[in-house]
Design a protein around this motif. Structure first.
Motif, PDB file in Angstrom:
ATOM      1  N   LEU A 185       0.830  -1.206   0.000  1.00 43.99           N
ATOM      2  CA  LEU A 185       0.000   0.000   0.000  1.00 43.99           C
ATOM      3  C   LEU A 185       0.863   1.254   0.000  1.00 43.99           C
ATOM      4  CD1 LEU A 185      -3.252   0.657   1.911  1.00 43.99           C
ATOM      5  CD2 LEU A 185      -1.407   2.307   2.100  1.00 43.99           C
ATOM      6  N   LEU A 186       1.872   1.277   0.877  1.00 46.18           N
ATOM      7  CA  LEU A 186       2.738   2.456   0.966  1.00 46.18           C
ATOM      8  C   LEU A 186       3.491   2.696  -0.335  1.00 46.18           C
ATOM      9  CD1 LEU A 186       4.005   4.747   2.598  1.00 46.18           C
ATOM     10  CD2 LEU A 186       5.663   3.088   3.494  1.00 46.18           C
ATOM     11  N   LEU A 187       4.032   1.639  -0.930  1.00 44.83           N
ATOM     12  CA  LEU A 187       4.791   1.779  -2.178  1.00 44.83           C
ATOM     13  C   LEU A 187       3.882   2.142  -3.344  1.00 44.83           C
ATOM     14  CD1 LEU A 187       7.305  -1.186  -1.816  1.00 44.83           C
ATOM     15  CD2 LEU A 187       7.725   1.249  -1.442  1.00 44.83           C
ATOM     16  N   ALA A 188       2.637   1.673  -3.315  1.00 48.38           N
ATOM     17  CA  ALA A 188       1.690   2.056  -4.374  1.00 48.38           C
ATOM     18  C   ALA A 188       1.416   3.553  -4.327  1.00 48.38           C
ATOM     19  CB  ALA A 188       0.397   1.264  -4.224  1.00 48.38           C
ATOM     20  N   GLU A 189       1.243   4.097  -3.120  1.00 49.12           N
ATOM     21  CA  GLU A 189       1.007   5.538  -2.986  1.00 49.12           C
ATOM     22  C   GLU A 189       2.260   6.337  -3.357  1.00 49.12           C
ATOM     23  OE1 GLU A 189      -0.684   9.301  -1.938  1.00 49.12           O
ATOM     24  OE2 GLU A 189      -1.300   7.418  -2.871  1.00 49.12           O
ATOM     25  N   GLU A 190       3.436   5.810  -3.005  1.00 46.82           N
ATOM     26  CA  GLU A 190       4.670   6.487  -3.400  1.00 46.82           C
ATOM     27  C   GLU A 190       4.806   6.516  -4.923  1.00 46.82           C
ATOM     28  OE1 GLU A 190       7.280   7.960  -1.406  1.00 46.82           O
ATOM     29  OE2 GLU A 190       5.527   7.949  -0.099  1.00 46.82           O
ATOM     30  N   SER A 191       4.431   5.443  -5.578  1.00 41.77           N
ATOM     31  CA  SER A 191       4.477   5.392  -7.044  1.00 41.77           C
ATOM     32  C   SER A 191       3.482   6.378  -7.644  1.00 41.77           C
ATOM     33  CB  SER A 191       4.175   3.969  -7.534  1.00 41.77           C
ATOM     34  OG  SER A 191       5.120   3.055  -7.034  1.00 41.77           O
ATOM     35  N   ARG A 192       2.293   6.468  -7.048  1.00 40.60           N
ATOM     36  CA  ARG A 192       1.295   7.424  -7.538  1.00 40.60           C
ATOM     37  C   ARG A 192       1.804   8.855  -7.430  1.00 40.60           C
ATOM     38  NH1 ARG A 192      -1.983  11.158  -6.249  1.00 40.60           N
ATOM     39  NH2 ARG A 192      -1.070  11.150  -4.158  1.00 40.60           N
ATOM     40  N   LYS A 193       2.412   9.187  -6.287  1.00 36.91           N
ATOM     41  CA  LYS A 193       2.960  10.536  -6.104  1.00 36.91           C
ATOM     42  C   LYS A 193       4.026  10.832  -7.156  1.00 36.91           C
ATOM     43  CE  LYS A 193       2.338  10.764  -1.068  1.00 36.91           C
ATOM     44  NZ  LYS A 193       3.037  10.833   0.239  1.00 36.91           N
ATOM     45  N   LEU A 194       4.875   9.852  -7.425  1.00 38.27           N
ATOM     46  CA  LEU A 194       5.950  10.046  -8.402  1.00 38.27           C
ATOM     47  C   LEU A 194       5.386  10.278  -9.795  1.00 38.27           C
ATOM     48  CD1 LEU A 194       9.011   9.997  -8.936  1.00 38.27           C
ATOM     49  CD2 LEU A 194       8.827   7.523  -9.292  1.00 38.27           C
ATOM     50  N   ILE A 195       4.406   9.480 -10.184  1.00 39.61           N
ATOM     51  CA  ILE A 195       3.814   9.605 -11.523  1.00 39.61           C
ATOM     52  C   ILE A 195       3.081  10.935 -11.664  1.00 39.61           C
ATOM     53  CG2 ILE A 195       2.086   8.647 -13.087  1.00 39.61           C
ATOM     54  CD1 ILE A 195       2.816   5.872 -11.933  1.00 39.61           C
ATOM     55  N   VAL A 196       2.273  11.291 -10.661  1.00 41.96           N
ATOM     56  CA  VAL A 196       1.530  12.550 -10.708  1.00 41.96           C
ATOM     57  C   VAL A 196       2.477  13.737 -10.719  1.00 41.96           C
ATOM     58  CG1 VAL A 196      -0.057  14.030  -9.421  1.00 41.96           C
ATOM     59  CG2 VAL A 196      -0.539  11.593  -9.651  1.00 41.96           C
ATOM     60  N   GLY A 197       3.555  13.664  -9.912  1.00 40.88           N
ATOM     61  CA  GLY A 197       4.523  14.750  -9.877  1.00 40.88           C
ATOM     62  C   GLY A 197       5.206  14.963 -11.213  1.00 40.88           C
ATOM     63  N   ARG A 198       5.587  13.881 -11.865  1.00 40.85           N
ATOM     64  CA  ARG A 198       6.228  14.001 -13.180  1.00 40.85           C
ATOM     65  C   ARG A 198       5.254  14.535 -14.219  1.00 40.85           C
ATOM     66  NH1 ARG A 198       9.914   8.471 -13.793  1.00 40.85           N
ATOM     67  NH2 ARG A 198      11.522   9.073 -12.251  1.00 40.85           N
TER      68      ARG A 198
END
Length: 204
Positions: A185-198
């Motif tokens: 769950l934590l890594l999925a949210e971290e991936s979402r933040k990274l994708i949205v930020g880019r």
């Protein structure tokens, strides 16, 4: 015998356990997020549009359709993992007072608590990685974690907790998959933040 839900699935949580989540383990972590300090660089971010609502569609999607579904998947996956690992087969009746059913619902409850802890870290910032935020800047984060784990231990590993919430003590091995699910769950949210930020940087 136990009542069954959709598609003949046994109920993964009892009503007292649901209340323990809503009125017990969820409260202090929610207060901790409300006390979160402003993050570095927050003033450099562009302001919200004047007409944008505080609770908007992207936020609802993130909470319910993304993090909520992941947490639900972790909880149900843990429930059936424990049942199948102990010889249960689909459609076999479960007595609500059987040790296996009590242990399986305790697994569901424990998975929700551990996922809540991961979600607590994930939601400290909408944009910034959880790994860049110090846990010591918000003491309530630590109190929230201690409170959740204490309630979890009391409900699963004490006789009165077992009696009130219809649980049974769990073997140590099940916490390995539960911790792994929380990390997912934590890594999925971290991936979402990274994708949205880019994506936002490219648009800028």
């Amino acid at each position: 015998y136990l009542g069954y839900g959709l598609f003949g699935m046994p109920l993964a949580l009892t009503i007292p356990q649901i209340l323990a989540v809503d009125l017990g383990t969820d409260i202090v972590p929610a207060l901790a997020l409300g006390a979160e300090q402003p993050h570095p660089g927050i003033m450099e971010a562009p302001p919200r549009p004047r007409g944008e609502r505080l609770i908007n569609l992207p936020l609802l999607f993130r909470v319910y359709a993304f993090l909520g579904l992941i947490e639900a998947g972790i909880a149900m996956g843990a429930f059936f993992l424990y049942l199948f690992a102990n010889g249960w087969t689909w459609g076999t009746p479960l007595n609500w007072s059987s040790p296996l059913y009590k242990e399986a619902t305790a697994v569901t409850f424990a998975s929700i608590v551990l996922a809540q802890i991961a979600n607590l870290f994930a939601c400290r910032s909408e944009r910034m990685s959880a790994f860049r935020l110090s846990i010591f800047t918000n003491p309530l984060i630590l109190w929230g974690i201690v409170t959740e784990l204490t309630i979890l231990a009391l409900i699963i590993y004490t006789p009165w907790g077992n009696a009130i919430f219809a649980t049974s003590p769990l073997p140590t091995w099940i916490f390995g998959p539960l911790v792994l699910g929380a990390l997912v769950l934590l890594l999925a949210e971290e991936s979402r933040k990274l994708i949205v930020g880019r994506f936002k940087n490219r648009r800028a």
